[in-house]
Design an enzyme around this catalytic site. Structure first.
Site, PDB file in Angstrom:
ATOM      1  N   HIS A 124      -3.121   4.563  14.779  1.00  0.00           N
ATOM      2  CA  HIS A 124      -4.414   4.545  14.103  1.00  0.00           C
ATOM      3  C   HIS A 124      -4.352   3.562  12.946  1.00  0.00           C
ATOM      4  O   HIS A 124      -3.291   3.041  12.608  1.00  0.00           O
ATOM      5  CB  HIS A 124      -4.803   5.939  13.599  1.00  0.00           C
ATOM      6  N   HIS A 150      -6.025  12.361  14.396  1.00  0.00           N
ATOM      7  CA  HIS A 150      -4.993  11.504  14.987  1.00  0.00           C
ATOM      8  C   HIS A 150      -3.725  12.338  15.086  1.00  0.00           C
ATOM      9  O   HIS A 150      -3.120  12.677  14.067  1.00  0.00           O
ATOM     10  CB  HIS A 150      -4.758  10.265  14.122  1.00  0.00           C
ATOM     11  N   HIS A 161      -0.551   2.554  11.663  1.00  0.00           N
ATOM     12  CA  HIS A 161       0.430   3.622  11.479  1.00  0.00           C
ATOM     13  C   HIS A 161       0.586   4.456  12.749  1.00  0.00           C
ATOM     14  O   HIS A 161      -0.377   4.699  13.469  1.00  0.00           O
ATOM     15  CB  HIS A 161      -0.058   4.541  10.335  1.00  0.00           C
ATOM     16  N   HIS A 187       0.856  -1.185   0.000  1.00  0.00           N
ATOM     17  CA  HIS A 187       0.000   0.000   0.000  1.00  0.00           C
ATOM     18  C   HIS A 187       0.892   1.235   0.000  1.00  0.00           C
ATOM     19  O   HIS A 187       1.764   1.370   0.855  1.00  0.00           O
ATOM     20  CB  HIS A 187      -0.900  -0.010   1.244  1.00  0.00           C
ATOM     21  N   GLU A 189      -2.899  14.125  11.587  1.00  0.00           N
ATOM     22  CA  GLU A 189      -3.825  13.917  10.477  1.00  0.00           C
ATOM     23  C   GLU A 189      -5.263  14.245  10.891  1.00  0.00           C
ATOM     24  O   GLU A 189      -5.811  13.623  11.795  1.00  0.00           O
ATOM     25  CB  GLU A 189      -3.758  12.463   9.992  1.00  0.00           C
TER      26      GLU A 189
END
Length: 509
Positions: A404, A398, A368, A325, A374
């Site tokens: 998260h 976050h 992460h 990803h 974020e």
């Protein structure tokens, strides 16, 4: 002139239509608005032919008796590649107004100072999510400015450092009210309700799925083309929004420059003799002044400091076509860089519809912990990492190094999906993220909001441990036995040679 006739519809018709409640007629008329294409271009635009000076910027007498007024978005001595300014040729200069005073209405929910000495601000490592904020209902009129409140931010508008994130909720147009923000640039993300944005440079129709940017000091008004409006605002106190460097991607992709659109010159005909309230935001405070004419009296302009809009459906996403990803930075639309190369004061990132084709890969966003903070919002559809709990009009935050990632259901489904068939991530989805290297501080309005999701953390509590030490030890022992047997067989063959084989492929005893 034809352009002036087209662009002046609002001055002659729209307010009457809005007063009658005929929003559909008004909205349809704005489909004919003209725009200038390109990002950061020097644009010349006239609502009346011949209204730009034939030579120079401020002649002794401007054409048609207009006034020349420069709007400087950067210091005079900023490097030429970064210098931004525009010249406006208007019926009356913007200096013609009564003195400013603090606004008569109260909106102490707009914050511009997140530094030392600021009150009622909270920093927390907890993951936070908000359900959609309710739009105002009833007889009370709430416009774009009165319905704006700050969620979080960092730095200080007075020192031109940092950023702020706001929400706006409105059920009324600004009508004869104009707004200018001396604190920074606004990037506005409508989520519900189409908008007509009147500016000194012209008009823009902006619908959910599009964004618009109005830079520091430019006067504008937001009018509703639907019954209500809701959306998000990223305000930067320093720097400018620019397109991200593409690096090895090459010359094309992500947000293409030709898809950005700036308004063309327009003036409000009925506003020549109509009084206006001008609201000025400075250091987080609002001030109001009266003037006897419309601020939208610019007949022509030229320069590279002008508002613009962008349709997020035009974003050209890049993605992994082999495995893994990619990092979310590959979805950056606009960035405001800090003094440290590659580190942003704020990034605007979008997660649009796209194909997912990576093989042997956990395709949703990975778990992460990030040195950046974020703030996410959802314009429409579902977000691939949290289907169901994260709703259009909602948001989440976050902060730096707060863990998260996908919720329990998403993880279990994505981990156990059979095969690696390509699939499309939502034909009608649009999530976005404001990302910053700074520490956002939350306001009282955000922490005390009735829509805060106190159970957000529970979406991860179902993540169970799949690691079974007993089973792992059995597997290791089994592998070890197989390796020992293979080693013994190999040693025997090296000492005695390979056995002779019969016609059936079996060793001859």
């Amino acid at each position: 002139p034809k352009r002036s006739e087209n662009m002046s519809f609002f001055a002659t018709t729209t307010r009457e239509e809005q007063a009658k409640g005929d929003m559909a007629t008004a909205a349809k008329s704005y489909e004919t608005l003209e725009y200038a294409s390109g990002f950061g271009n020097h644009i010349s635009s006239e609502a009346v032919k011949g209204s730009l000076p034939s030579k120079g910027n401020n002649p002794k007498k401007c054409p048609y008796g207009l006034y020349a007024e420069q709007v400087s978005g950067t210091a005079f001595t900023a490097p030429r590649a970064k210098n931004q300014r525009s010249w406006l040729y208007r019926m009356r200069p913007s200096v013609t107004h009564e003195p400013f005073h603090p606004v008569t209405f109260t909106n102490n929910k707009i914050i511009g100072n997140f530094g030392e000495g600021s009150n009622n601000l909270v920093t927390t490592p907890n993951q936070i999510r908000w359900l959609p904020f309710d739009v105002p209902k009833g007889d009370s009129k709430v416009d774009f400015i009165r319905g704006m409140f700050t969620m979080c931010g960092s730095g200080c508008s007075g020192s031109k450092s940092g950023f702020a994130i706001h929400i706006y909720l409105a059920n009324s147009s600004m009508d004869n009210t104009s707004f200018a923000n001396a604190d920074g640039d606004f990037l506005v993300v409508p989520q519900e309700g189409s908008l007509l944005v009147r500016t000194e440079f012209g008009c823009m129709k902006v619908k959910p799925g599009e964004i618009f940017v109005v830079q520091r000091g430019i006067r504008f008004s937001v009018d509703l083309l639907d019954d209500v409006a809701r959306g998000y605002i990223l305000e930067i106190f320093e720097g400018r929004f620019t397109l991200p460097d593409l690096g090895p991607i090459g010359a094309n992709g992500l947000a293409n420059p030709q898809d950005f659109k700036s308004p063309v010159a327009w003036f409000e005909r009925e506003g020549m003799q109509q009084s206006y309230e001008v609201i000025h935001k400075m250091d987080g405070s609002l001030f109001s002044a009266q003037q006897s004419f419309s601020p939208y009296n610019v007949v022509a302009w030229h320069g590279n400091y002008a508002p613009y809009k962008y349709d997020l459906d035009n974003f050209c996403p890049m993605n992994a076509v082999g495995y893994d990803h990619p990092d979310p930075s590959i979805f950056t639309v606009l960035t405001c860089q800090s003094q440290e190369p590659g580190v942003a004061v704020a990034d605007f990132v979008v997660f649009p519809p796209r194909w997912s084709v990576a093989e042997n890969t956990f395709r949703p966003p990975y778990y992460h912990r990030n040195c950046m903070s974020e703030f996410m919002g959802l314009i429409r559809g579902e977000y691939e990492a949290k289907k169901g709990g994260f709703l259009p009009g909602g948001s989440s935050l976050h902060l730096c190094m707060s863990p998260h990632g996908p919720d329990t259901t998403t993880f279990e489904n994505a981990s156990n999906v059979p095969g690696d068939e390509p699939h499309h991530i939502g034909r009608d989805t649009m999530a976005f993220m404001f990302e910053t290297h700074l520490f956002p501080k939350l306001t009282a309005a955000a922490m005390a909001a009735p829509t805060i999701d106190r159970d957000y953390y529970k979406c991860w509590l179902g993540l169970k441990q799949h690691f079974d030490l007993n089973e792992v030890e059995k597997t290791i022992l089994k592998l070890s036995d197989q390796q020992n047997q293979n080693h013994q067989r190999s040693s025997f063959q090296q000492a005695h040679g390979s056995p002779r084989m019969n016609g059936a492929g079996s060793p001859i005893k």
